[in-house]
Each structure stands twice: as structure tokens, then as C-alpha cells.
Design a protein around this motif. Structure first.
Motif, PDB file in Angstrom:
ATOM      1  N   LYS A  66     -43.155  48.977  17.087  1.00  0.00           N
ATOM      2  CA  LYS A  66     -44.511  49.598  17.408  1.00  0.00           C
ATOM      3  C   LYS A  66     -45.128  49.842  18.003  1.00  0.00           C
ATOM      4  O   LYS A  66     -45.234  49.181  19.228  1.00  0.00           O
ATOM      5  N   GLU A  70     -40.612  40.738  15.699  1.00  0.00           N
ATOM      6  CA  GLU A  70     -40.223  40.225  15.378  1.00  0.00           C
ATOM      7  C   GLU A  70     -38.843  39.225  15.533  1.00  0.00           C
ATOM      8  O   GLU A  70     -38.747  38.068  15.712  1.00  0.00           O
ATOM      9  N   THR A  84     -47.459  47.167  20.052  1.00  0.00           N
ATOM     10  CA  THR A  84     -46.217  45.989  20.618  1.00  0.00           C
ATOM     11  C   THR A  84     -46.324  45.871  21.670  1.00  0.00           C
ATOM     12  O   THR A  84     -46.223  45.724  22.696  1.00  0.00           O
ATOM     13  N   SER A  97     -47.818  33.754  16.745  1.00  0.00           N
ATOM     14  CA  SER A  97     -47.546  35.622  16.816  1.00  0.00           C
ATOM     15  C   SER A  97     -48.418  36.019  15.767  1.00  0.00           C
ATOM     16  O   SER A  97     -48.977  35.506  15.332  1.00  0.00           O
ATOM     17  N   VAL A  98     -49.147  37.915  16.409  1.00  0.00           N
ATOM     18  CA  VAL A  98     -49.760  38.123  15.492  1.00  0.00           C
ATOM     19  C   VAL A  98     -49.069  39.170  14.943  1.00  0.00           C
ATOM     20  O   VAL A  98     -48.069  39.703  15.363  1.00  0.00           O
ATOM     21  N   SER A  99     -50.175  40.186  13.995  1.00  0.00           N
ATOM     22  CA  SER A  99     -49.371  41.206  13.155  1.00  0.00           C
ATOM     23  C   SER A  99     -49.092  42.169  14.573  1.00  0.00           C
ATOM     24  O   SER A  99     -48.568  43.131  13.765  1.00  0.00           O
ATOM     25  N   TRP A 100     -49.310  42.235  15.758  1.00  0.00           N
ATOM     26  CA  TRP A 100     -48.383  43.404  16.895  1.00  0.00           C
ATOM     27  C   TRP A 100     -47.269  42.539  17.690  1.00  0.00           C
ATOM     28  O   TRP A 100     -46.445  43.706  18.257  1.00  0.00           O
ATOM     29  N   SER A 101     -46.997  41.156  17.064  1.00  0.00           N
ATOM     30  CA  SER A 101     -45.919  40.657  17.444  1.00  0.00           C
ATOM     31  C   SER A 101     -44.249  41.511  17.174  1.00  0.00           C
ATOM     32  O   SER A 101     -44.262  41.619  15.577  1.00  0.00           O
ATOM     33  N   PHE A 142     -56.521  37.877  17.644  1.00  0.00           N
ATOM     34  CA  PHE A 142     -55.658  38.720  16.357  1.00  0.00           C
ATOM     35  C   PHE A 142     -55.428  37.597  15.282  1.00  0.00           C
ATOM     36  O   PHE A 142     -54.511  38.495  14.750  1.00  0.00           O
ATOM     37  N   ASN A 143     -55.833  36.478  15.171  1.00  0.00           N
ATOM     38  CA  ASN A 143     -55.822  35.873  13.894  1.00  0.00           C
ATOM     39  C   ASN A 143     -56.727  35.411  13.177  1.00  0.00           C
ATOM     40  O   ASN A 143     -57.252  35.225  14.199  1.00  0.00           O
TER      41      ASN A 143
END
Length: 215
Positions: free
Chosen positions: A24, A16, A27, A10-14, A214-215
Motif C-alpha cells: 500500500k 502482511e 506502507t 502490527s498496525v493498519s499500514w503494516s 496507530f493502534n
């Protein structure tokens, strides 16, 4: 090591949740970008003439035994795979629908604009590159978490049930499908073997790279 990855990062653009009709922009972008790469790889594998994917071999084998067209059988297989999602508790999303649309479009683009290499060695090399591109694209779009395609969703569901590494689960699934298709009379080429044995590690590598970036 990426071969030991068991979960979709799971990254910032994943997203929920998979069933998200207002994701987004980032995403949605990575979902489409990943699927575009996925479809490009699938198309290049076909153009390479080095061998069909394991699921295509299965469709061919069923065609030889049932008599329905390969297209109809492919749709039937996808429907059966989606039914298998129910006991595995997998959820659909817009990515599940876009999976078929974008990948199908990219396959058509490849067939129309990319020529099959004349050299057999070049065909094999193109097949290997195609598998790597499919894996990378798969890793990107799965991290978006907007719904997987039928085969990828089955992979994720089986991984959650078994708690085995994604590379092992996907590899076992593809090899099994290829074997059944070959037994039924489907044609297996070098590209088929590359896909069956290489797609699991390539998807895992794609997930690993996205997580690292991204992490």
C-alpha cells in the motif's frame, strides 16, 4: 513499559508479509520515512565526531588485522549477517534493499551539509540525538514489515529465538560487536557507547510510539 516490548507491532499500514512487491502507498511511505530518519541519525552520528557506531568499530578492528579496506569489510560483515538470517528464518523484502540505498544517501547528505560542532559537549549532545533518531526511524520502518536491514533482521531473529525484550536483544548485540571491534583495535568513543547502550531502548521506544499512535 516500552523496554519490555518483545514483538514488532502490527498496525493498519503494516504489510502482511515482508516479500511484498505491491505494498500500500501508506506502507511504502512509512518504510521510506523511517529509513530516512534512520539514515539521518546515522549521518549525524558520523558528523558529531563523538564516535563511530559499534559495527563501524568492528569493521575498523577487522581492517587493522586483515588489511582489506573498511568498505570491503563492511560489505563482508553485511553478507555474513544475512547468512545468519537462514537459521533464524528471517525473510528479505524491498525494505532490505532500500535500507542500504536510503541510509547511504542520507549519510552522504549529512556529511556534505551538516557541520561538526566545535564544542565537545555539543558533539556528545548531537551524538545522543543521533542515536534517538536512529531508534525512532528503526521503529517506524520495522512496523512497515517490508523487510529489515541486515542488523535489524538479526535482532528480530534473535528475539524470536530467545523471547527476550527487543531492547535487551539489540543492546546485547551492539555491545558484543563493539567489544569485539575494540579488542581487535577499533576506536571506541563516547558516541559509540551511546549507540551501543542506547539503541536498544530507542528502537523499543520507536516501536512503542508507533503502536500507540496507530493502534
Amino acid at each position: 513499559m516500552f523496554l519490555k516490548i518483545k514483538n514488532i507491532p502490527s498496525v493498519s499500514w503494516s504489510s502482511e508479509k515482508p516479500l511484498n512487491f505491491k505494498p500500500k502507498i501508506s506502507t511504502f511511505f512509512f518504510l521510506c520515512f523511517g529509513l530516512t530518519l534512520f539514515g539521518l541519525g546515522e549521518g549525524l552520528l558520523i558528523v558529531s565526531a563523538s564516535g563511530a557506531s559499534p559495527w563501524s568499530v568492528l569493521a575498523q578492528g577487522l581492517y587493522l588485522n586483515l588489511g582489506f579496506s573498511v568498505g570491503v569489510i563492511t560489505i563482508f560483515i553485511s553478507f555474513i549477517v544475512l547468512l545468519l538470517w537462514i537459521p533464524l528464518k528471517q525473510k528479505i523484502g524491498i525494505g532490505t534493499i532500500l535500507n542500504a540505498l536510503i541510509i547511504g544517501l542520507m549519510i552522504d547528505v549529512c556529511i556534505r551539509h551538516v557541520a561538526t560542532p566545535e564544542s565537545y559537549i555539543d558533539q556528545i549532545l548531537l551524538g545522543a540525538v543521533a542515536v534517538a533518531i536512529v531508534g525512532l526511524g528503526g521503529g517506524i520502518y520495522l512496523v512497515a514489515n517490508l523487510g529489515a536491514g541486515p542488523r535489524d533482521g538479526l535482532m528480530i531473529g534473535l528475539q524470536k529465538k530467545t523471547n527476550l525484550p527487543i531492547a535487551l536483544v539489540r543492546g546485547t548485540l551492539e555491545i558484543t560487536v563493539m567489544s569485539v571491534g575494540w579488542y581487535l583495535g577499533g576506536t571506541v568513543g563516547v558516541g559509540t557507547l551511546l549507540f551501543a547502550f542506547g539503541i536498544g531502548p530507542c528502537v523499543a521506544l520507536g516501536l512503542f510510539l508507533v503502536n500507540k499512535l496507530f493502534n
